[in-house]
Write a protein that holds these residues in place. Structure first.
Motif, mmCIF file in Angstrom:
data_model
loop_
_atom_site.group_PDB
_atom_site.id
_atom_site.type_symbol
_atom_site.label_atom_id
_atom_site.label_comp_id
_atom_site.label_asym_id
_atom_site.label_seq_id
_atom_site.Cartn_x
_atom_site.Cartn_y
_atom_site.Cartn_z
ATOM 1 N N MET A 34 0.827 -1.209 0.000
ATOM 2 C CA MET A 34 0.000 0.000 0.000
ATOM 3 C C MET A 34 0.864 1.263 0.000
ATOM 4 N N ARG A 35 1.937 1.269 0.770
ATOM 5 C CA ARG A 35 2.815 2.436 0.801
ATOM 6 C C ARG A 35 3.510 2.628 -0.552
ATOM 7 N N LEU A 36 3.931 1.536 -1.181
ATOM 8 C CA LEU A 36 4.561 1.630 -2.499
ATOM 9 C C LEU A 36 3.556 2.138 -3.536
ATOM 10 N N ARG A 37 2.328 1.660 -3.477
ATOM 11 C CA ARG A 37 1.296 2.124 -4.402
ATOM 12 C C ARG A 37 1.064 3.626 -4.237
ATOM 13 N N ARG A 38 0.972 4.085 -2.990
ATOM 14 C CA ARG A 38 0.782 5.520 -2.751
ATOM 15 C C ARG A 38 1.973 6.314 -3.273
ATOM 16 N N ARG A 39 3.162 5.794 -3.060
ATOM 17 C CA ARG A 39 4.372 6.498 -3.516
ATOM 18 C C ARG A 39 4.405 6.575 -5.033
ATOM 19 N N LEU A 40 4.031 5.485 -5.702
ATOM 20 C CA LEU A 40 3.992 5.494 -7.161
ATOM 21 C C LEU A 40 2.906 6.441 -7.674
ATOM 22 N N ALA A 41 1.806 6.551 -6.954
ATOM 23 C CA ALA A 41 0.750 7.477 -7.351
ATOM 24 C C ALA A 41 1.255 8.917 -7.331
ATOM 25 N N VAL A 42 2.121 9.228 -6.395
ATOM 26 C CA VAL A 42 2.694 10.579 -6.294
ATOM 27 C C VAL A 42 3.576 10.881 -7.505
ATOM 28 N N GLU A 43 4.138 9.865 -8.106
ATOM 29 C CA GLU A 43 5.070 10.049 -9.220
ATOM 30 C C GLU A 43 4.376 10.277 -10.560
ATOM 31 N N ARG A 44 3.066 10.428 -10.545
ATOM 32 C CA ARG A 44 2.337 10.700 -11.786
ATOM 33 C C ARG A 44 2.786 12.030 -12.381
#
Length: 155
Positions: free
Chosen positions: A29-39
């Protein structure tokens, strides 16, 4: 009174299946949130809309029902997402070739470009982070990636 030394360490917690489940859930979940920030900052599409574009890019033209099943949402929710994508020029609709009652969602060139640029940006961020790991750590992740995919795809 509880001291920091008395708290279970990640290694101790992850020794049980329940502990491993908890650690994986949190980490993924933390990795998914971090990747979402990289949009890309100009990308105004929701994560759900990006997931639909990704599915169309990966699997080709799909019906709204197929997209809803793949993304685990109700068809009315998928219809709203598809409407947004069509309105934004990222997808179009066409009649199904063999079943005129069904509508197929088709990725446009704009939708394809959005998916590819979004993926490239996130992949570059993740590749940079992976280069910070040891070769042994990267090997573990190479082995884990198909297992995580299998877990994510399990019905």
């Amino acid at each position: 009174m509880t001291y920091a030394n008395d708290m279970p360490t990640v290694e101790k917690v992850a020794r049980t299946d329940a502990g491993l489940a908890s650690e994986l859930r949190l980490s993924v979940m933390r990795l998914r949130r971090r990747l979402a920030v990289e949009r890309h900052p100009d990308n105004e599409l929701s994560m759900n809309a990006m997931a639909v574009l990704g599915a169309l890019h990966r699997f080709g033209d799909l019906t709204v029902g197929d997209l809803a099943a793949r993304e685990k949402v109700q068809p009315p929710s998928m219809t709203r997402t598809v409407n947004c994508l069509v309105d934004g020029g990222h997808a179009t609709r066409r009649r199904h070739e063999t079943d005129g009652r069904q509508v197929v969602v088709v990725l446009t060139d704009s939708g394809r470009a959005t998916v590819l640029s979004d993926r490239a940006r996130r992949d570059e961020w993740l590749a940079t982070r992976l280069r910070e790991l040891t070769p042994a750590e990267r090997a573990v992740l190479r082995s884990a990636a198909p297992i995580l995919e299998r877990l994510a795809s399990h019905e």
